[in-house]
Design a protein around this motif. Structure first.
Motif, PDB file in Angstrom:
ATOM      1  N   TYR A  38      65.725  52.686  18.549  1.00 32.74           N
ATOM      2  CA  TYR A  38      66.731  51.181  18.493  1.00 32.74           C
ATOM      3  C   TYR A  38      68.499  51.857  18.315  1.00 32.74           C
ATOM      4  CZ  TYR A  38      68.116  46.511  17.381  1.00 32.74           C
ATOM      5  OH  TYR A  38      68.049  44.904  16.914  1.00 32.74           O
ATOM      6  N   ARG A  62      59.971  45.698  12.659  1.00 32.47           N
ATOM      7  CA  ARG A  62      61.255  44.735  14.106  1.00 32.47           C
ATOM      8  C   ARG A  62      60.454  42.922  13.917  1.00 32.47           C
ATOM      9  NH1 ARG A  62      65.553  44.743  14.109  1.00 32.47           N
ATOM     10  NH2 ARG A  62      65.645  43.070  16.383  1.00 32.47           N
ATOM     11  N   THR A  66      62.325  39.508  15.404  1.00 30.31           N
ATOM     12  CA  THR A  66      62.416  40.086  16.675  1.00 30.31           C
ATOM     13  C   THR A  66      62.001  37.922  16.696  1.00 30.31           C
ATOM     14  OG1 THR A  66      62.423  41.973  17.263  1.00 30.31           O
ATOM     15  CG2 THR A  66      61.117  40.349  19.213  1.00 30.31           C
ATOM     16  N   ALA A  99      57.417  37.634  20.519  1.00 28.25           N
ATOM     17  CA  ALA A  99      58.083  36.361  21.364  1.00 28.25           C
ATOM     18  C   ALA A  99      57.278  35.698  21.439  1.00 28.25           C
ATOM     19  CB  ALA A  99      59.043  36.444  22.129  1.00 28.25           C
ATOM     20  N   SER A 162      62.780  40.367  25.329  1.00 28.95           N
ATOM     21  CA  SER A 162      63.033  40.677  23.935  1.00 28.95           C
ATOM     22  C   SER A 162      63.424  41.953  23.329  1.00 28.95           C
ATOM     23  CB  SER A 162      62.942  39.958  23.322  1.00 28.95           C
ATOM     24  OG  SER A 162      61.588  40.061  23.428  1.00 28.95           O
ATOM     25  N   TYR A 163      64.804  42.200  23.445  1.00 21.58           N
ATOM     26  CA  TYR A 163      65.086  43.858  23.042  1.00 21.58           C
ATOM     27  C   TYR A 163      64.327  45.156  23.876  1.00 21.58           C
ATOM     28  CZ  TYR A 163      66.382  40.872  19.072  1.00 21.58           C
ATOM     29  OH  TYR A 163      67.213  40.470  17.983  1.00 21.58           O
ATOM     30  N   GLU A 191      69.042  40.265  23.345  1.00 23.61           N
ATOM     31  CA  GLU A 191      69.393  41.472  22.743  1.00 23.61           C
ATOM     32  C   GLU A 191      69.773  41.974  22.108  1.00 23.61           C
ATOM     33  OE1 GLU A 191      69.110  45.356  25.010  1.00 23.61           O
ATOM     34  OE2 GLU A 191      67.410  43.882  25.341  1.00 23.61           O
ATOM     35  N   GLU A 259      70.157  38.972  11.199  1.00 26.13           N
ATOM     36  CA  GLU A 259      69.516  39.632  12.395  1.00 26.13           C
ATOM     37  C   GLU A 259      70.512  39.444  13.346  1.00 26.13           C
ATOM     38  OE1 GLU A 259      67.580  41.624  15.667  1.00 26.13           O
ATOM     39  OE2 GLU A 259      67.631  42.093  13.356  1.00 26.13           O
ATOM     40  N   PHE A 261      72.056  39.038  17.148  1.00 31.64           N
ATOM     41  CA  PHE A 261      71.417  39.482  18.688  1.00 31.64           C
ATOM     42  C   PHE A 261      71.832  38.302  19.634  1.00 31.64           C
ATOM     43  CE2 PHE A 261      70.346  34.928  15.897  1.00 31.64           C
ATOM     44  CZ  PHE A 261      70.299  34.729  17.634  1.00 31.64           C
ATOM     45  N   TYR A 263      71.853  36.732  23.205  1.00 33.55           N
ATOM     46  CA  TYR A 263      70.850  36.149  23.977  1.00 33.55           C
ATOM     47  C   TYR A 263      72.317  35.435  25.465  1.00 33.55           C
ATOM     48  CZ  TYR A 263      71.183  31.128  22.130  1.00 33.55           C
ATOM     49  OH  TYR A 263      72.106  30.121  21.582  1.00 33.55           O
TER      50      TYR A 263
END
Length: 332
Positions: A38, A62, A66, A99, A162-163, A191, A259, A261, A263
């Motif tokens: 990761y 995770r 997520t 997701a 996603s990711y 991400e 978290e 992130f 986007y």
């Protein structure tokens, strides 16, 4: 419209029930390897999730994070397009389906299809969905696909990625983003909230714009990002509640984590993006709130909201990192 809180609770319950009995040592070893992948910088051309133990560790390590990151992105889409709701959803590289859980928490009756190249991930995702008790999730499709090389997905109202992009070569990243733009009426790309994760989001944003889409969030505009390359990066934060299973697998003791992130949300239909977006955690001081903003017309700027602003000051005290500014119904 659904409430994401019951969906989050259902996810935790499904994970706990399905992963009960996972040997701690085996889980810890799998998590260590997943963390290395990761955080790494070299894309892979093979599935990171190789077997059942990998997938189980990933789901515990995770999946909740997520889910919360995607949930935050979907909330921004709902704010920009309150009258829009998808009927179909495709999750490219969706793994165990985090997701899709977020989509089920945002809208009712969405038909999700999860595409991934890891059969163990799809199998576990299907089992978790069956345990959810949520009709939309239980009806989801789970299809094996080589991400970046398979034929483009079927058209869908909403496409999430996603990711996933960090796991791909630059060529495959471009292929995936272009395929998402061709298939979706709305595209959400998420991400990690790191400088390189932000770089991948900016690259994807440019491709989505080139494909004729408009930006709905987080940006207040379709113009170039006002951040000077190499000086900073745009990212946001989502609070993740940690179950006892989550704490056991991650080796932590806190009841939550944040978290980070990056986007972008793009659409082929008209939206009402925020006039400005809060890009850092607000600084609350005596009698004033300092907001770092990305704005539609002025680029990056700081706004100081004081008590003399009345209701706007009270709104500022309740505003969080990543929120639209000013809040709906408040004058600027």
């Amino acid at each position: 419209m659904n409430d994401t809180l019951p969906t989050a609770q259902a996810l935790r319950a499904a994970l706990t029930a399905l992963l009960d009995g996972l040997p701690p040592t085996q889980a810890a070893q799998a998590v260590d390897r997943l963390i290395a992948s990761y955080r790494g910088t070299t894309p892979t051309d093979a599935p990171i999730l190789r077997d059942r133990s990998d997938v189980a560790a990933y789901a515990a390590y995770r999946m909740p994070a997520t889910f919360e990151a995607v949930r935050s992105c979907l909330a921004a889409l709902r704010e920009a397009a309150p009258g829009w709701a998808p009927a179909t959803h495709t999750d490219i590289g969706g793994g165990t389906g985090a997701a899709s859980w977020a989509v089920a928490g945002a809208w009712e009756g969405v038909r999700s299809t999860v595409l991934d190249w890891s059969e163990p991930a799809l199998t576990l995702g299907r089992e978790l969905a069956e345990r959810s008790g949520i009709p939309g999730l239980r009806a989801a499709g789970w299809e094996r696909a080589r991400i970046g090389a398979s034929p483009a997905p079927e058209p869908a109202d909403l496409v999430t990625v996603s990711y996933v992009l960090k796991e791909l070569t630059p060529k495959d990243r471009a292929t995936v983003v272009d395929a998402a733009a061709a298939a979706g009426q709305a595209v959400v790309i998420v991400e990690p909230g790191t400088p390189d994760g932000y770089d991948r989001v900016i690259e994807a944003r440019a491709r989505l714009l080139a494909a004729g889409m408009g930006i709905a969030a987080p940006c207040p505009h379709d113009q170039a990002c006002p951040i000077e390359p190499g000086t900073d990066w745009c990212h946001f934060s989502a609070r993740v509640s940690r179950s006892s299973l989550h704490r056991q697998v991650k080796g932590g003791s806190l009841s939550h984590e944040d978290e980070k992130f990056s986007y972008v949300v793009a659409t082929r239909f008209a939206t009402a993006p925020a006039t400005a977006r809060v890009t850092r955690r607000p600084q609350i001081r005596k009698g004033q709130v300092l907001l770092e903003l990305c704005t539609r017309d002025e680029g990056l700027r700081r706004e100081t909201v004081t008590k003399r602003h009345g209701p706007l000051y009270r709104a500022a005290r309740d505003t969080d990192w990543g929120d639209a500014w000013p809040p709906p119904g408040e004058a600027g």
